[in-house]
Structure formats: C-alpha cells, structure tokens
Design a protein around this motif. Structure first.
Motif, PDB file in Angstrom:
ATOM      1  N   ALA A 177     -21.364  22.706  14.310  1.00 36.83           N
ATOM      2  CA  ALA A 177     -19.711  22.520  14.591  1.00 36.83           C
ATOM      3  C   ALA A 177     -19.496  21.028  14.518  1.00 36.83           C
ATOM      4  O   ALA A 177     -18.408  20.696  14.935  1.00 36.83           O
ATOM      5  CB  ALA A 177     -19.045  23.253  15.862  1.00 36.83           C
ATOM      6  N   GLY A 178     -20.518  20.215  14.557  1.00 36.45           N
ATOM      7  CA  GLY A 178     -20.301  18.765  14.960  1.00 36.45           C
ATOM      8  C   GLY A 178     -19.739  18.416  16.365  1.00 36.45           C
ATOM      9  O   GLY A 178     -20.319  19.119  17.398  1.00 36.45           O
ATOM     10  N   SER A 179     -18.784  17.531  16.552  1.00 37.76           N
ATOM     11  CA  SER A 179     -18.272  17.279  17.814  1.00 37.76           C
ATOM     12  C   SER A 179     -16.856  17.173  17.988  1.00 37.76           C
ATOM     13  O   SER A 179     -16.365  16.608  18.868  1.00 37.76           O
ATOM     14  CB  SER A 179     -18.867  15.707  18.085  1.00 37.76           C
ATOM     15  OG  SER A 179     -18.509  14.809  17.135  1.00 37.76           O
ATOM     16  N   TRP A 180     -16.014  17.670  16.953  1.00 34.75           N
ATOM     17  CA  TRP A 180     -14.622  17.667  17.198  1.00 34.75           C
ATOM     18  C   TRP A 180     -14.204  18.821  18.048  1.00 34.75           C
ATOM     19  O   TRP A 180     -13.600  19.881  17.595  1.00 34.75           O
ATOM     20  CB  TRP A 180     -14.029  17.866  15.653  1.00 34.75           C
ATOM     21  CG  TRP A 180     -14.284  16.590  14.706  1.00 34.75           C
ATOM     22  CD1 TRP A 180     -15.045  16.750  13.771  1.00 34.75           C
ATOM     23  CD2 TRP A 180     -13.677  15.510  14.770  1.00 34.75           C
ATOM     24  NE1 TRP A 180     -15.174  15.497  13.044  1.00 34.75           N
ATOM     25  CE2 TRP A 180     -14.291  14.842  13.658  1.00 34.75           C
ATOM     26  CE3 TRP A 180     -12.835  14.674  15.764  1.00 34.75           C
ATOM     27  CZ2 TRP A 180     -14.089  13.389  13.426  1.00 34.75           C
ATOM     28  CZ3 TRP A 180     -12.539  13.330  15.356  1.00 34.75           C
ATOM     29  CH2 TRP A 180     -13.335  12.835  14.301  1.00 34.75           C
ATOM     30  N   PHE A 181     -14.551  18.984  19.147  1.00 35.79           N
ATOM     31  CA  PHE A 181     -14.074  19.808  20.226  1.00 35.79           C
ATOM     32  C   PHE A 181     -13.856  19.502  21.672  1.00 35.79           C
ATOM     33  O   PHE A 181     -14.555  18.440  22.021  1.00 35.79           O
ATOM     34  CB  PHE A 181     -15.339  20.966  20.190  1.00 35.79           C
ATOM     35  CG  PHE A 181     -16.466  20.597  20.371  1.00 35.79           C
ATOM     36  CD1 PHE A 181     -16.969  20.394  21.844  1.00 35.79           C
ATOM     37  CD2 PHE A 181     -17.552  20.409  19.359  1.00 35.79           C
ATOM     38  CE1 PHE A 181     -18.451  20.047  22.061  1.00 35.79           C
ATOM     39  CE2 PHE A 181     -18.775  20.296  19.789  1.00 35.79           C
ATOM     40  CZ  PHE A 181     -19.162  19.955  20.983  1.00 35.79           C
ATOM     41  N   PHE A 182     -13.127  20.251  22.323  1.00 30.80           N
ATOM     42  CA  PHE A 182     -13.060  19.913  23.812  1.00 30.80           C
ATOM     43  C   PHE A 182     -13.902  20.813  24.528  1.00 30.80           C
ATOM     44  O   PHE A 182     -14.265  21.901  23.975  1.00 30.80           O
ATOM     45  CB  PHE A 182     -11.591  20.183  24.174  1.00 30.80           C
ATOM     46  CG  PHE A 182     -10.502  19.737  23.475  1.00 30.80           C
ATOM     47  CD1 PHE A 182     -10.486  18.107  23.491  1.00 30.80           C
ATOM     48  CD2 PHE A 182      -9.478  20.274  23.019  1.00 30.80           C
ATOM     49  CE1 PHE A 182      -9.273  17.306  22.952  1.00 30.80           C
ATOM     50  CE2 PHE A 182      -8.417  19.375  22.159  1.00 30.80           C
ATOM     51  CZ  PHE A 182      -8.314  18.212  22.358  1.00 30.80           C
ATOM     52  N   ILE A 183     -14.288  20.517  25.850  1.00 26.52           N
ATOM     53  CA  ILE A 183     -14.869  21.155  26.683  1.00 26.52           C
ATOM     54  C   ILE A 183     -14.412  21.447  27.935  1.00 26.52           C
ATOM     55  O   ILE A 183     -13.447  20.611  28.338  1.00 26.52           O
ATOM     56  CB  ILE A 183     -16.619  20.883  26.928  1.00 26.52           C
ATOM     57  CG1 ILE A 183     -16.535  19.222  27.459  1.00 26.52           C
ATOM     58  CG2 ILE A 183     -17.223  20.896  25.650  1.00 26.52           C
ATOM     59  CD1 ILE A 183     -17.830  18.754  27.852  1.00 26.52           C
ATOM     60  N   GLY A 184     -14.704  22.429  28.717  1.00 22.95           N
ATOM     61  CA  GLY A 184     -13.996  22.736  30.127  1.00 22.95           C
ATOM     62  C   GLY A 184     -14.893  23.645  30.863  1.00 22.95           C
ATOM     63  O   GLY A 184     -15.926  24.165  30.179  1.00 22.95           O
ATOM     64  N   GLU A 185     -14.709  23.671  32.173  1.00 16.86           N
ATOM     65  CA  GLU A 185     -15.587  24.346  33.082  1.00 16.86           C
ATOM     66  C   GLU A 185     -14.935  25.503  34.055  1.00 16.86           C
ATOM     67  O   GLU A 185     -13.807  25.109  34.501  1.00 16.86           O
ATOM     68  CB  GLU A 185     -16.510  23.495  34.005  1.00 16.86           C
ATOM     69  CG  GLU A 185     -17.075  22.317  33.200  1.00 16.86           C
ATOM     70  CD  GLU A 185     -16.325  21.395  32.829  1.00 16.86           C
ATOM     71  OE1 GLU A 185     -16.476  20.960  31.541  1.00 16.86           O
ATOM     72  OE2 GLU A 185     -15.493  20.739  33.433  1.00 16.86           O
ATOM     73  N   LEU A 186     -15.646  26.371  34.255  1.00 16.13           N
ATOM     74  CA  LEU A 186     -15.374  27.291  35.099  1.00 16.13           C
ATOM     75  C   LEU A 186     -16.367  27.692  36.280  1.00 16.13           C
ATOM     76  O   LEU A 186     -17.413  28.065  36.026  1.00 16.13           O
ATOM     77  CB  LEU A 186     -14.846  28.497  34.746  1.00 16.13           C
ATOM     78  CG  LEU A 186     -14.099  29.535  35.626  1.00 16.13           C
ATOM     79  CD1 LEU A 186     -12.900  29.450  36.011  1.00 16.13           C
ATOM     80  CD2 LEU A 186     -14.381  31.274  34.806  1.00 16.13           C
ATOM     81  N   LEU A 187     -16.181  26.918  37.428  1.00 12.72           N
ATOM     82  CA  LEU A 187     -16.955  26.964  38.725  1.00 12.72           C
ATOM     83  C   LEU A 187     -16.837  28.296  39.411  1.00 12.72           C
ATOM     84  O   LEU A 187     -15.683  28.864  39.549  1.00 12.72           O
ATOM     85  CB  LEU A 187     -16.937  25.729  39.696  1.00 12.72           C
ATOM     86  CG  LEU A 187     -17.328  24.643  39.246  1.00 12.72           C
ATOM     87  CD1 LEU A 187     -17.121  23.997  37.900  1.00 12.72           C
ATOM     88  CD2 LEU A 187     -17.365  23.448  40.347  1.00 12.72           C
TER      89      LEU A 187
END
Length: 386
Positions: A177-187
């Motif tokens: 998917a390459g790198s055109w994406f956001f990331i987020g976290e759920l602790l």
C-alpha cells in the motif's frame, strides 16, 4: 487513567486469540485498511529519540522535547496500558494531480493529506468506536484513542504491530500500500495477542534522500525537521529562513516529494473515505486565487481542515514565498504590492518584500505606476539577491 485489572477479573474466561482477530475484523469494518497489535516495549527507541532531540532536529516543536522519554513509554502516558492497537487508514484522494501541480509554478501545491477533512477527527472517532465495540465484548475496558495528539512514538509502534516498516524518510511503508496513509492508536489494558514486525524493504534505495528539495533527510531514517518543508510551512511560527525559500517552490502547505519518489507507492490505492476527497475550494487552485482570500474566507474554507491550524498570517506567508518563486507577471506583482500595502504584520511584510525582490529585474517595466510601487517596496525590504 486505565484501570488495572486485578486478579479477580475474568481474563482467563476471555479467548484472547479470538478477540484479537475480531478486533482486526471490527477495525476493517469501521474503515481501517489494516489493524495490528503490539506490546508497549520501546526501549530500543529511547536512544534514537534522545539523539534526535540533542541535535535540535525538532526545531520549534517544543512538544517533542517537553515530555522526554515519555514518548517511548506508553504506560507512563496512560498507566495500566498493556497493548497498543495500531490502525492504518489510506488517504490518497482521487485525481491527486501531483506532477502537474508541482510543474505549474502558478498553481498551489498542498500536501495530499491536507486536501480533505482533518484526519485527527476522522480517525479518533473511529478508534473510539472500536474501543466501545471491544468494551461491549469484554465488559469494563480501560482504553484511550490517540491520533497524532499525544507524546507517543506512533511509527515505531505501528512498525512493531506489523503495519509496515519505517522507511529512510521516517514514514511508515506498507509493501502492498505504499505510504499514503494515516496511523492511529488505541491503548488498552488487555493482554491481547501481539503481531510480528515485517521485514524492512528499503534496501539500497536512497531516492527519498536525494529528492528532498531542502536535503532535510540528513541520514537514512533521520530527518532534520528544521529543514523539512512540512515543518517550514506548517510548524514554524516565524519567518521562513531565506536559504530555503527558493527550494520551497510552489508548496504552500507541506511537501510530498519523498513519498512521490518512493517506488513502493506505485502500489498505493486511492482512499475509500469520502472525508479525504479534495475540497472544491482547494481543487486546481492558483496561487493568486488562494492569495486573494480574506481572513474570513480562509476561516470559512478551512473549517474542518488541517490547514486552519496555521492561521491566516502563515497562510499568506507561505503563498508569498510561492509567488516569489512563480513566473513574473503583472498580476503577481500587483497582488504582492497590494498585500504589502495592507501592512498586516512585520513578519508577513518581510516575506512580501522578498517575493517582490525576486521579480524586480525579470522584465524591463510594468506600467509606470506599478513599477514605481515595486521599486519602493523592494527598497524597504531585503537586498534583491537575498
């Protein structure tokens, strides 16, 4: 604060393996393209983080140094944390028009992630929904979502969770998917089954290092934020250093060059999220059109957009630099001199004067009135060769 689960909690009654797999299914149903789970051990990152801070590569971003090593210790950020659920959401809009916009120096280039709705709001809402879904399944759950909003090393965590590897430009890359994406976290405070990191696949490629207009990637995996165009146009509060202004070109909010050159992005798909599609007000806009916005128009058109965070003054600052790099025309010079006459701030005036200085000797004469205004404006500003 996450509640520590005590020995009377029915953890053993929960099938953690099945729950971990279900969490990934629930996440994808919410619109995340990939979900991974990792533990909270980032000890190996602490030395790298400290070295980066010691070199002052964070520039004016005091929030990077404010919390020290807390960034590498999620359980200090939220006591009781046992696992981090890391998610990916693609953002590449349709008709992104990278090359044509960068090539046309009269056009405004805005980093592709910022053309739609503010990703913080979109991801956080979905992460909260994922936490609520898990809580319905297991009962009381300690959880908290984060999207680029807390002192936490998001990319190393995402890498540990198997979402990709950190590339030489410091961004996360997925082989499919390459790198055109956001990331987020759920602790969360559940001992979920963790995923394994993927192999780094940058190999000997250094395309991102060589393409960077300001040479901000000072070594593989190390970015000097003070040189990065994203930092200069978004994070930096004051004047943009003169040494970087020419290199900024027509980029008025962020920069995508290191991603554009990355060979893994040939596999990237466009986003399915409607919120990330290009806003009409930003579609194929010229520098002059955006420069003409009043502050009220800026606030209206940037509502719900990440662009709003830089404010009107820095918006004009960035476009002034881009207009200084644009082809010389009477319309460009007229717009710059008119804005200078408004005397909005010393910081903005200095950039307007620099931009005008770039055009003074490009053509013999405008109409007499405009040419006299140009000369007067430049004489008050920087030397023409600055």
């Amino acid at each position: 604060m996450i509640n520590q689960k005590n020995v009377t909690d029915p953890i053993k009654a929960i099938d953690l393996s099945s729950l971990s797999e279900n969490i990934k299914l629930w996440g994808k149903a919410l619109g995340f393209q990939k979900v991974g789970i990792t533990d909270i051990d980032l000890k190996q990152q602490e030395g790298k983080l400290q070295s980066w801070l010691d070199n002052n590569y964070h520039g004016e971003m005091e929030y990077m140094s404010k919390h020290g090593m807390k960034r590498a210790r999620p359980d200090e950020l939220l006591p009781g944390t046992l696992r981090v659920i890391s998610v990916r959401m693609d953002y590449l809009p349709e008709n992104a028009q990278f090359a044509s916009t960068l090539k046309n120096k009269n056009s405004a280039y805005i980093s592709r992630y910022a053309l739609g709705r503010d990703y913080h709001k979109v991801l956080r809402k979905k992460l909260k929904q994922l936490g609520q879904k898990i809580e319905l399944e297991v009962g009381q759950l300690g959880y908290r979502p984060f999207v680029d909003s807390a002192p936490i090393l998001e990319r190393p965590l995402a890498s540990k969770a198997g979402l990709g590897w950190v590339g030489k430009h410091s961004l996360l890359i997925d082989a499919k998917a390459g790198s055109w994406f956001f990331i987020g976290e759920l602790l969360v405070d559940l001992p979920l089954v963790i995923d394994q990191p993927v192999e780094k696949k940058c190999g000997k490629c250094v395309a991102c290092l060589t393409i960077c207009p300001t040479q901000a990637i000072v070594a593989p995996y190390v970015v000097d934020g003070r040189r990065c165009i994203s930092y200069l146009t978004i994070e930096l509060q004051g004047p943009i250093p003169v040494e970087f202004r020419k290199a900024i070109g027509n980029r008025i909010y962020g920069c995508d060059d290191c991603q554009l050159i990355c060979p893994w992005n040939r596999f990237a798909d466009t986003t399915e999220e409607s919120d990330y599609q290009i806003r009409q007000q930003l579609q194929n806009r010229s520098l002059l059109a955006l420069f003409s916005w009043t502050e009220e128009e800026f606030l209206s058109y940037s509502e719900g957009s990440p662009i709003r965070r830089i404010g009107y003054q820095r918006w004009l600052r960035n476009i002034s630099v881009a207009l200084g790099n644009a082809p010389t025309s009477e319309a460009v010079v007229e717009a710059l001199t008119n804005k200078l006459a408004e005397n909005l701030s010393d910081m903005l005036n200095e950039h307007l004067q620099w931009a005008l200085a770039q055009h003074q000797d490009q053509i013999p004469v405008f109409n007499e009135r405009l040419n006299q205004r140009l000369i007067k404006a430049v004489e008050k500003g920087l030397p023409r060769d600055a």
